[in-house]
Design an enzyme around this catalytic site. Structure first.
Site, PDB file in Angstrom:
ATOM      1  N   PHE A 141       0.851  -1.188   0.000  1.00 17.39           N
ATOM      2  CA  PHE A 141       0.000   0.000   0.000  1.00 17.39           C
ATOM      3  C   PHE A 141       0.887   1.238   0.000  1.00 17.39           C
ATOM      4  O   PHE A 141       1.750   1.387   0.863  1.00 17.39           O
ATOM      5  CB  PHE A 141      -0.924   0.028   1.224  1.00 17.39           C
ATOM      6  CG  PHE A 141      -1.888   1.175   1.184  1.00 17.39           C
ATOM      7  CD1 PHE A 141      -3.031   1.114   0.393  1.00 17.39           C
ATOM      8  CD2 PHE A 141      -1.648   2.341   1.900  1.00 17.39           C
ATOM      9  CE1 PHE A 141      -3.916   2.186   0.322  1.00 17.39           C
ATOM     10  CE2 PHE A 141      -2.530   3.412   1.837  1.00 17.39           C
ATOM     11  CZ  PHE A 141      -3.670   3.335   1.049  1.00 17.39           C
ATOM     12  N   ASP A 226       9.141   2.740   1.590  1.00 17.20           N
ATOM     13  CA  ASP A 226       7.961   3.437   2.085  1.00 17.20           C
ATOM     14  C   ASP A 226       7.841   3.141   3.578  1.00 17.20           C
ATOM     15  O   ASP A 226       7.398   2.069   3.973  1.00 17.20           O
ATOM     16  CB  ASP A 226       6.718   2.972   1.317  1.00 17.20           C
ATOM     17  CG  ASP A 226       5.438   3.616   1.831  1.00 17.20           C
ATOM     18  OD1 ASP A 226       5.468   4.247   2.909  1.00 17.20           O
ATOM     19  OD2 ASP A 226       4.398   3.480   1.148  1.00 17.20           O
ATOM     20  N   LYS A 255       2.352   9.720   8.469  1.00 17.85           N
ATOM     21  CA  LYS A 255       1.660   9.223   9.666  1.00 17.85           C
ATOM     22  C   LYS A 255       2.246   9.772  10.973  1.00 17.85           C
ATOM     23  O   LYS A 255       1.979  10.910  11.304  1.00 17.85           O
ATOM     24  CB  LYS A 255       1.596   7.691   9.640  1.00 17.85           C
ATOM     25  CG  LYS A 255       0.715   7.180   8.482  1.00 17.85           C
ATOM     26  CD  LYS A 255       0.090   5.821   8.703  1.00 17.85           C
ATOM     27  CE  LYS A 255      -1.077   5.585   7.765  1.00 17.85           C
ATOM     28  NZ  LYS A 255      -0.774   4.861   6.550  1.00 17.85           N
TER      29      LYS A 255
HETATM   30  C1  PLP Z   1      -1.012   5.155   5.123  1.00 19.05           C
HETATM   31  C2  PLP Z   1       0.026   4.770   4.148  1.00 19.05           C
HETATM   32  C3  PLP Z   1       0.233   5.520   2.969  1.00 19.05           C
HETATM   33  C4  PLP Z   1      -0.677   6.660   2.564  1.00 19.05           C
HETATM   34  O1  PLP Z   1      -0.603   7.729   3.450  1.00 19.05           O
HETATM   35  P1  PLP Z   1      -1.733   8.877   3.389  1.00 19.05           P
HETATM   36  O2  PLP Z   1      -1.274   9.876   4.406  1.00 19.05           O
HETATM   37  O3  PLP Z   1      -3.031   8.219   3.741  1.00 19.05           O
HETATM   38  O4  PLP Z   1      -1.753   9.428   2.021  1.00 19.05           O
HETATM   39  C5  PLP Z   1       1.283   5.162   2.160  1.00 19.05           C
HETATM   40  N1  PLP Z   1       2.096   4.135   2.475  1.00 19.05           N
HETATM   41  C6  PLP Z   1       1.930   3.401   3.589  1.00 19.05           C
HETATM   42  C7  PLP Z   1       2.878   2.291   3.882  1.00 19.05           C
HETATM   43  C8  PLP Z   1       0.883   3.680   4.456  1.00 19.05           C
HETATM   44  O5  PLP Z   1       0.697   2.930   5.544  1.00 19.05           O
END
Ligand code: PLP
Length: 406
Positions: A141, A226, A255
């Site tokens: 994700f 990421d 986050k």
């Molecule tokens: C939550 C998340 C995202 C997206 O972040 P947003 O602030 O919702 O755009 C991208 N990568 C990972 C691994 C995430 O957990």
């Protein structure tokens, strides 16, 4: 005319908000530390942390203080001007990591969008306009823009929106042979979450990340981590890459970075950053003084031995309770993840029912999450205290009993 004082209830949601969420039946109105209260005054223990965001709990006094002080000083100037909080926060991130350059955005999606655009731009500038392939992983994700959902490995999020960005290929996570089979000199980047969050809380194996690093070096591709969910202390190190001893070329954070205030960052080296020039990319709000000030305070608290070493002590408490609950109710087949990014996979006879446990838990007064239909996920504040863990787990056990006993 409507005023801010008009009463609102959960029933209003369906009348005014796009139906992209199915929020719980109650509305939280107040939080303090790892406790939250709803409109009716019912109290919840928070093991969800706003999806791994409120890493210092709710309304941490130091964050509130910074928010107030900066709020009375300067909120926004645009990137036509730089600002002191952004420069200070960039310096902190650089001093604490592999990075030599930082850019701020507002969400994980935008940090990843920046990373993927930079990787493509770097490859076409330094190597060849045909070096565009991005290798990513099933169940990954990376956000919700069209580029980031397309790099993400869950087609249900990317189908139905018309043509997708081209030259993105997905292979199984933790499968180095699968990567080798598709890796070539046309690859510009390999994008990976060191610990997959949304996809089910699965940590990369050390050999996998080391292997990716070697393959990227062999083929002049960039390794992009990421760390939007697993970074900023959640793994027990400031960033998860530090556990693995594998250094990426680009890292994204969001986050927990702002402790609940929207901000994200993309970190990289001077060499990679230098292919961009004024105008290559941008954001109106990215790096605004209010977000950067709050994130600076959050960073100073999270990046301390007390907070980081506390993460693993707290993990042990969580795992102990989850093991007990798992044994008592024959519930979990696996308890995994790292630090305070904890996944508990449901046994086959409870497969697909993670949401039932989540809703039952809220009824009992504890907020938990799922990661897909089969995995319960716990991403609490990094400074949650033992009492809150005990109380929340008691409530979670009660919720499990209710679901299991029908
Ligand atoms: C939550 C998340 C995202 C997206 O972040 P947003 O602030 O919702 O755009 C991208 N990568 C990972 C691994 C995430 O957990």
């Amino acid at each position: 005319m409507a005023t801010q004082q008009d009463a609102v209830t959960r029933a209003n949601f369906d009348d005014v908000i796009l139906p992209i969420y199915a929020p719980a039946e109650f509305i939280p109105v107040k939080g303090k530390g790892s406790r939250v209260w709803d409109q009716q005054g019912k109290e919840y223990v928070d093991f969800a942390g706003g999806i791994a965001v409120t890493a210092l709990g709710h309304c941490h006094p130091a964050l509130v203080e910074t928010l107030k002080t900066q709020g009375e000083t300067l909120w926004h100037t645009s990137n036509v001007f730089t600002n002191e909080p952004a420069l200070r926060l960039a310096r902190k991130l650089i001093d604490a990591t592999f990075a030599e350059r930082v850019v701020f955005m507002n969400s994980g999606t935008e940090a990843n969008e920046t990373a993927f655009k930079l990787a493509r731009f770097y490859a076409s500038t330094r190597h060849s306009p045909y070096k565009t392939k991005i290798i990513a992983f099933h169940n990954a994700f990376h956000g919700r823009s069209l580029f980031t959902v397309s790099v993400g490995g869950q087609p249900k999020y990317s189908d139905g929106f018309g043509p997708k960005p081209a030259d993105i290929i997905h292979v199984p996570f933790n499968d180095l042979h699968a990567v080798k089979a598709v890796m070539d000199d046309h690859t510009c980047a390999v994008v990976v979450e060191p610990i997959q969050g949304e996809g089910g809380v699965t940590a990369a194996t050390p050999d996998f990340l080391k292997g990716l690093r070697e393959l990227c070096d062999q083929h002049n591709a960039l390794l992009v981590f990421d760390e939007v969910q697993c970074g900023m202390g959640r793994s027990g190190e400031l960033f998860a890459y530090m556990h693995y001893g594998v250094t990426p070329d680009i890292l994204t954070s969001a986050k927990a970075l702002g402790g609940g205030f929207p901000i994200s960052a993309m970190l990289t080296t001077h060499d990679i950053a230098s292919v961009f020039h004024a105008g290559s990319h941008g954001s109106t709000y990215g790096g605004n003084p209010l977000a950067c000030a709050v994130a600076g305070t959050a960073f100073d608290i999270i990046n301390t031995p007390e907070v980081l070493s506390g993460v693993n002590e707290k993990r042990q408490l969580f795992v102990k309770h989850l093991q007990q609950i798992g044994e008592k109710f024959d519930l979990f087949s696996d308890i995994r993840g790292m630090g305070l990014l904890i996944g508990a996979e449901l046994k086959p006879h409870y497969k697909g029912r993670a949401r039932d446990f989540l809703y039952a838990a809220a009824d009992e007064g504890v907020m938990v999450l799922n990661a897909g239909p089969d995995v319960m996920r716990f991403v609490p504040s990094l400074i949650i205290d033992a009492q809150d863990i005990e109380e929340g787990m008691k409530r979670f056990a009660d919720a499990v009993a209710k679901v299991v006993n029908g």
